[in-house]
Design an enzyme around this catalytic site. Structure first.
Site, PDB file in Angstrom:
ATOM      1  N   GLU A 169      44.555 -62.028  25.521  1.00  0.00           N
ATOM      2  CA  GLU A 169      44.044 -62.114  26.911  1.00  0.00           C
ATOM      3  C   GLU A 169      42.574 -62.200  26.966  1.00  0.00           C
ATOM      4  OE1 GLU A 169      44.957 -58.113  28.090  1.00  0.00           O
ATOM      5  OE2 GLU A 169      46.961 -58.604  28.662  1.00  0.00           O
ATOM      6  N   PRO A 170      41.917 -63.538  26.424  1.00  0.00           N
ATOM      7  CA  PRO A 170      40.850 -63.866  26.261  1.00  0.00           C
ATOM      8  C   PRO A 170      40.188 -64.350  27.730  1.00  0.00           C
ATOM      9  CG  PRO A 170      41.957 -65.791  25.359  1.00  0.00           C
ATOM     10  CD  PRO A 170      43.012 -64.579  25.597  1.00  0.00           C
ATOM     11  N   ARG A 221      35.959 -63.971  28.637  1.00  0.00           N
ATOM     12  CA  ARG A 221      34.807 -64.403  28.495  1.00  0.00           C
ATOM     13  C   ARG A 221      34.838 -65.610  27.317  1.00  0.00           C
ATOM     14  NH1 ARG A 221      30.644 -61.085  29.320  1.00  0.00           N
ATOM     15  NH2 ARG A 221      31.897 -59.329  29.401  1.00  0.00           N
ATOM     16  N   ARG A 234      25.412 -60.013  36.338  1.00  0.00           N
ATOM     17  CA  ARG A 234      25.470 -59.507  35.243  1.00  0.00           C
ATOM     18  C   ARG A 234      24.034 -58.970  34.539  1.00  0.00           C
ATOM     19  NH1 ARG A 234      26.216 -61.739  30.900  1.00  0.00           N
ATOM     20  NH2 ARG A 234      27.569 -59.936  30.059  1.00  0.00           N
ATOM     21  N   CYS A 268      15.649 -57.953  47.783  1.00  0.00           N
ATOM     22  CA  CYS A 268      15.125 -56.930  47.821  1.00  0.00           C
ATOM     23  C   CYS A 268      15.461 -55.808  47.002  1.00  0.00           C
ATOM     24  CB  CYS A 268      14.616 -56.446  49.429  1.00  0.00           C
ATOM     25  SG  CYS A 268      14.591 -57.668  50.455  1.00  0.00           S
ATOM     26  N   GLU A 269      15.573 -56.011  45.694  1.00  0.00           N
ATOM     27  CA  GLU A 269      15.770 -54.837  44.587  1.00  0.00           C
ATOM     28  C   GLU A 269      14.992 -55.338  43.565  1.00  0.00           C
ATOM     29  OE1 GLU A 269      19.149 -53.045  44.254  1.00  0.00           O
ATOM     30  OE2 GLU A 269      19.924 -53.637  46.024  1.00  0.00           O
TER      31      GLU A 269
HETATM   32  C1  LIG Z   1      38.853 -57.670  31.150  1.00  0.00           C
HETATM   33  C2  LIG Z   1      40.255 -57.800  30.678  1.00  0.00           C
HETATM   34  C3  LIG Z   1      40.440 -58.875  29.712  1.00  0.00           C
HETATM   35  C4  LIG Z   1      39.282 -60.075  29.140  1.00  0.00           C
HETATM   36  O1  LIG Z   1      38.317 -59.662  28.669  1.00  0.00           O
HETATM   37  P1  LIG Z   1      37.143 -60.415  27.815  1.00  0.00           P
HETATM   38  O2  LIG Z   1      36.242 -59.751  27.309  1.00  0.00           O
HETATM   39  O3  LIG Z   1      36.712 -61.400  29.023  1.00  0.00           O
HETATM   40  O4  LIG Z   1      37.829 -61.618  27.100  1.00  0.00           O
HETATM   41  C5  LIG Z   1      41.693 -58.792  28.941  1.00  0.00           C
HETATM   42  N1  LIG Z   1      42.510 -58.118  29.239  1.00  0.00           N
HETATM   43  C6  LIG Z   1      42.388 -56.907  30.153  1.00  0.00           C
HETATM   44  C7  LIG Z   1      43.258 -55.956  30.392  1.00  0.00           C
HETATM   45  C8  LIG Z   1      40.991 -56.906  30.848  1.00  0.00           C
HETATM   46  O5  LIG Z   1      40.830 -55.947  31.569  1.00  0.00           O
END
Ligand SMILES: *Cc1c(COP(=O)(O)O)cnc(C)c1O
Length: 420
Positions: free
Chosen positions: A273-274, A276, A312, A344-345
Site C-alpha cells: 500500500e505505497p 507517498r 506538512r 495569521c500563525e
Molecule cells: C497511510 C497509509 C498507507 C500509505 O502510507 P505511505 O507512507 O504514504 O506509503 C498505507 N497503508 C495504510 C493502512 C495507511 O494508513
C-alpha cells in the site's frame, strides 16, 4: 527522480514551463507529473517482481481522480480509508477486487458500502469492528473478506505523528492477542479470514523496522497455520520514505529485497500500500512571492501559498526543497531568508534560514515533493480558496481540480432560520 527540471533556463514540469501554467491558472497551484507517477509506480512494482504482489495505492496520499486513473491504467488497486475514497477509487477505474479498506474507525455505513461493492478485503483493527462487520454482512447475506491488522509493537523511527506500529498507537490488534482473536473470528458465520495486515508508519527512512515487522508477521503466520488457519494473504502496508531535503532513503529495490528475504517462502499473496513513495516527488506547489519583507533579524519571502494549502511543514516539521521558477545563474548571489505564508500563525512557515538566489515580489517559487499529503490535507483556513491541481503529460497540461473559491463555500452557509 522526477520530471521537474530547468529547461532553457526555466523550471518545467515535463515539457511545460511552470510559469506558463501560472499565467493560465493563477497561483498558488499544485502541479503533478504523469511521467513521474508512472515511473515510481513501475519502479516499485518491479522491485517486487520476485514475490506475488498486488500494489494498492494508498489513496489518502493523493486522491485526485486523474492521479488515481494513471495508476488504475497501470493495473493498480487501491487502499482506501473512507467511503469517499472508495467512491473515488472506483470512479477512477480501480477494480473492486483490488481494493482494500483500512482504518481504525470505519462506520457501519462504510462497512456496508465496502461489502456492497464486493471489494477484495476489509482490514479489521479491533474486535468491536469485527463483530459489527459480521452482523452487517449477515444482514446483507454476504461473507465479509477480512484481514486482521496487527500492531507489531515496532518503532518505525519516523515522526511521532506518523508512527502507527507501536503498542501505544491506536492502530491494529496487539500481536500477542491476534491468535485468540482469529480463533474467535473463525467461528463467526459471516467472516472469511483472508490474512493479516501491518502498517507501521509513514516516511520510514530505515529498513530495519520493516524487517522487524515482517519477521513478526511470518512468525504469527506459522502459529496460525499450525492451528489450521490458511492465511492466504499478507498486506504489508506502505510507509517507504522519500528524500525531502536530499536525505538518504532506502530504494524500492532494497525494500523489495527485505520482503523477499523475510517473506519470500511464506506462500502468501502479498499486498502493498505505497502512497507517498509513488506521488510525493511527482508534485510541486507553485507559488508567487507577494512581498519581500525586511524583519528586525530576518528577511522574509511572503508567499501567496500558506499552511492551509500545504500543511506538512507546520504539522510534521517537514522540510521541503524550495526552488525558483527561473534557473539561477551559476554563482548567483544567495540571500538567507525565511519563506512564509500569509496566514495569521507563526507555524505558517515553509522554511527558515535557507539560502535562495535574490528574489523579489512577483517571482515564482516551487515547493518540491508536494505530491503526497499536500492537496488532500488542504483546508480553507482564513477563508482562502482550495487551490487548483494541474496534471502535466509531456507538453500538455490539464486542470484536474478547479480552484474552489470562498464565495462558493459561502453558498453552503446559512444564517439561522429562527430569526423573526
Ligand atoms: C497511510 C497509509 C498507507 C500509505 O502510507 P505511505 O507512507 O504514504 O506509503 C498505507 N497503508 C495504510 C493502512 C495507511 O494508513
Amino acid at each position: 527522480m522526477d520530471h521537474f527540471e530547468y529547461k532553457n533556463g526555466v523550471l518545467a514540469a515535463e515539457d511545460v514551463p511552470v510559469s506558463e501554467i501560472a499565467e493560465a491558472v493563477g497561483t498558488p497551484f499544485y502541479c503533478y507529473s504523469s511521467a513521474t507517477i508512472e515511473r515510481h509506480f513501475r519502479v516499485f512494482s518491479e522491485a517486487l517482481s520476485d514475490v506475488s504482489a498486488t500494489v494498492c495505492f494508498a489513496v489518502k496520499a493523493n486522491s485526485n481522480i486523474a492521479v488515481l486513473k494513471i495508476m488504475a491504467d497501470m493495473g493498480a488497486g487501491a487502499d482506501v480509508v473512507s467511503s469517499g475514497e472508495l467512491t473515488r477509487a472506483l470512479k477512477a477505474g480501480m477494480p473492486a477486487n483490488k481494493i482494500v479498506f483500512s482504518g481504525v474507525g470505519k462506520t457501519r455505513d462504510e462497512l456496508a458500502h465496502a461489502l456492497s461493492e464486493n471489494i477484495l478485503q476489509i482490514n479489521v483493527e479491533s474486535e468491536p469492528e469485527l463483530h459489527a462487520l459480521n452482523e452487517i454482512a449477515g444482514s446483507m447475506s454476504v461473507i465479509a473478506p477480512v484481514a486482521f491488522r496487527i500492531n507489531p509493537d515496532v518503532d518505525a523511527h519516523t515522526h511521532d505523528k506518523i508512527s502507527t506500529g507501536r503498542s501505544e498507537d491506536k492502530f491494529g490488534i496487539e500481536w500477542t492477542r491476534i491468535h485468540d482473536v482469529i480463533n474467535r473470528a473463525s467461528k463467526l458465520p459471516n467472516i472469511e479470514i483472508t490474512g493479516l495486515a501491518v502498517h507501521i508508519g509513514s516516511q520510514l527512512t530505515e529498513l530495519q523496522p520493516f524487517r522487524d515487522a515482517f519477521i513478526r508477521l511470518r512468525d504469527i503466520v506459522a502459529i496460525l497455520r499450525a492451528d489450521g488457519h490458511a492465511i492466504p494473504r499478507l498486506d504489508l502496508g506502505g510507509g517507504l520514505g522519500i528524500p525531502y531535503d536530499s536525505a538518504e532513503t532506502p530504494s524500492p529495490a532494497e525494500y523489495g529485497k527485505v520482503v523477499s528475504e523475510v517473506l519470500g517462502d511464506v506462500e502468501c499473496d502479498l499486498l502493498f500500500e505505497p502512497g507517498r513513495l509513488i506521488v510525493g516527488n511527482a508534485g510541486i506547489l507553485v507559488t508567487q512571492i507577494v512581498y519581500v519583507k525586511e524583519g528586525a533579524t530576518r528577511r522574509f519571502l511572503i508567499l501567496d501559498a500558506a499552511m492551509n494549502d500545504l500543511m506538512r511543514p507546520s504539522l510534521y516539521d517537514a522540510k521541503h526543497d524550495i526552488v525558483p521558477a527561473i534557473e539561477p545563474i551559476s554563482g548567483a548571489n544567495l540571500e538567507r531568508v525565511d519563506v512564509v505564508g500569509p496566514v495569521c500563525e507563526t507555524g505558517d512557515t515553509f522554511a527558515t534560514e535557507i539560502d535562495l538566489p535574490a528574489a523579489e515580489a512577483g517571482d515564482l517559487l516551487a515547493i518540491r515533493s508536494a505530491g503526497a499529503y499536500g492537496a488532500v490535507m488542504s483546508s480553507t483556513y482564513n477563508s482562502r480558496a482550495l487551490i487548483p491541481e494541474v496534471l502535466v503529460k509531456g507538453d500538455k497540461y490539464s486542470i484536474v481540480r478547479e480552484r474552489i473559491e470562498p464565495d462558493t463555500l459561502l453558498n453552503y452557509e446559512n444564517l439561522p432560520n429562527w430569526d423573526p
